[in-house]
Design an enzyme around this catalytic site. Structure first.
Site, short mmCIF file in Angstrom:
data_model
loop_
_atom_site.label_atom_id
_atom_site.label_comp_id
_atom_site.label_asym_id
_atom_site.label_seq_id
_atom_site.Cartn_x
_atom_site.Cartn_y
_atom_site.Cartn_z
N CYS A 1 62.00 -24.36 158.34
CA CYS A 1 60.78 -24.08 157.85
C CYS A 1 59.81 -23.69 159.19
CB CYS A 1 60.26 -25.21 157.19
SG CYS A 1 61.00 -25.44 155.90
N ALA A 2 60.53 -22.75 159.94
CA ALA A 2 59.57 -22.39 161.41
C ALA A 2 60.22 -20.94 161.74
CB ALA A 2 59.95 -23.11 162.49
#
Length: 482
Positions: A402-403
């Site tokens: 999630c980055a």
């Protein structure tokens, strides 16, 4: 009337909850402190003795090394919840004994979190679902015209909530000093008006600790406010709003050794108090009246309840508060010292495997919590993580965590070959990008890190002992051995 002596947290070996008030300690947990961990000893967590099967036969004790996603619950927290559960009641709603007890417990939990975070006089503690919810709440209450400054290195929870505002995305810095200089430059050229800086305390990808106090001072020099995403920092280091000089902090209970989906947004009250409620409904409203023209007039609360509409997650709030107390009582000095020993062991072990490349923004010697990501030459990261689980009973995370912008910056052209087991789809001409993340914390035994390093060496040296296939985008063991 006080309800503080109704129930007692139970020990790990107890099989019943005390149901008499006379001999029970306070509901704030103060009468049942967690035993301080000896230096070098992990805190007791749930799941520490869970056995899992291996595709190669037999079973092993599971090595949970994915704390950065969700940390296991502390045994202390689970015991506190077990003691309270029979007394659960509606919060702020009922006249009955259990409702009033639960209300008191809920507000005591708010105070415990405020103390854990070093909240200042006038600060508010708003209970939310998680860090993501907290930052979306803050986004919803920003004054009109607020410009937001955020580094591309953020987790999506702190990168994406601001898109309805004017956002300046800052390039990934390659040192703490460059981070401060980059922010200074961006703020110097910003137009007048309200400004907010959002920054992580510790990267969920590299584990590197950011210069939060220096960034806060830079923000304030230019009339900006700052919110700290402490989801990865708070489980590993003390987080004090006053010492760090930040305006708000957001965190998640499920990363802080507490289950049940509670989070917190804590900090300055003015923007929270002046904005429309994040959610409209019961609890947020102080008074509701019909107008003569048929409409409805509402007077909203000005305290934290303004943004806590609906029946609150009292068990989640109590679990989070219990975790805060347990970590404080264990002592962060001891926890940090032990984590640094494990991290040094992990880094040294991976350094002996030439095929492993550890991902880093700030380079060798950077301050780091127990989170580390890497890629392995010749391996798709999903395949490697699947083999760690299926053949060694070790749970890690693979992917982009999630980055996505940060991983693209860190990996560059080091991505996996498209089409390999578990490799995410890539655009034509691109290599797919994913990495492996190992993360640990206060409940991690030394043996889990030793097993992980040994497993990495074995897989790199000998390869996987099983065949794997892609299913629903993930690499999974095939039904028959190689």
């Amino acid at each position: 009337m006080s309800f503080a002596a109704t129930f007692a947290p139970v020990s790990a070996s107890a099989d019943a909850v005390t149901d008499t008030a006379a001999d029970a300690p306070a509901t704030d947990g103060s009468a049942c402190p967690a035993a301080p961990a000896a230096h070098g000893s992990p805190l007791a967590v749930l799941g520490r003795d869970v056995r899992v099967p291996l595709v190669t036969g037999g079973e092993v004790t599971y090595a949970a090394l994915d704390y950065a996603a969700s940390a296991p619950a502390l045994q202390r927290v689970w015991d506190d919840i077990a003691a309270y559960a029979p007394y659960y009641g509606s919060v702020h709603r009922g006249a009955g004994y259990l409702s009033q007890l639960s209300t008191e417990l809920f507000e005591q939990s708010r105070q415990a979190v405020a103390e854990f975070l070093g909240c200042r006089e006038g600060d508010q503690v708003v209970f939310t679902r998680a860090t993501t919810d907290s930052l979306n709440l803050l986004s919803a209450v920003l004054p009109a015209g607020t410009r937001v400054f955020v580094f591309e290195t953020e987790h999506h929870a702190s990168l994406l909530p601001w898109r309805s505002h004017d956002v300046t995305y800052l390039d990934a810095p390659r040192s703490p000093e460059q981070a401060v200089a980059t922010l200074e430059s961006a703020l110097h050229g910003a137009p007048a008006g309200p400004k907010l800086v959002c920054v992580t305390g510790a990267s969920n990808v590299t584990g590197e600790v950011w210069p939060v106090r220096e960034l806060a001072r830079a923000a304030h020099r230019h009339g900006a406010r700052i919110v700290l995403d402490a989801a990865q920092l708070a489980p590993h280091r003390p987080v004090d709003l006053g010492e760090l000089e930040v305006d708000w902090v957001a965190l998640s209970g499920h990363k802080l050794y507490a289950p049940f989906g509670a989070g917190v947004l804590a900090g300055r009250a003015d923007w929270l108090r002046e904005a429309e409620p994040y959610l409209a409904g019961g609890g947020a409203s102080r008074r509701v009246e019909r107008r003569t023209d048929g409409g409805v007039d509402v007077e909203w609360h000005t305290n934290a309840a303004r943004h806590e509409a609906g029946s609150p997650n009292v068990i989640g709030a109590y679990a989070l508060a219990s975790a805060c107390r347990a970590l404080t009582e264990a002592g962060f000095d001891s926890l940090v010292a032990r984590e640094e020993e494990l991290l040094a062991k992990l880094r040294a072990g991976l350094a002996d495997v030439p095929e492993v490349t550890v991902l880093s923004l700030f380079g060798e010697g950077a301050d780091q919590v127990g989170v580390l990501s890497f890629v392995v030459e010749g391996w798709n990261s999903s395949h490697f993580a699947a083999a760690l689980s299926a053949e060694h009973g070790i749970g890690v995370r693979d992917g982009l965590f999630c980055a996505h912008p940060l991983l693209r910056t860190l990996l560059g052209q080091q991505g996996d070959t498209p089409g390999e087991c578990g490799a995410p789809e890539a655009a034509p001409g691109e290599r797919s990008l994913n990495a492996i993340r190992v993360s640990f914390g206060a409940g991690t035994p030394d043996e889990h890190v030793d097993r992980f390093v040994a497993a990495v060496r074995q897989l790199v040296r000998d390869g996987a002992r099983w065949n794997y296939r892609t299913e629903d985008g993930r690499c999974v063991p095939q039904d028959v051995a190689a």
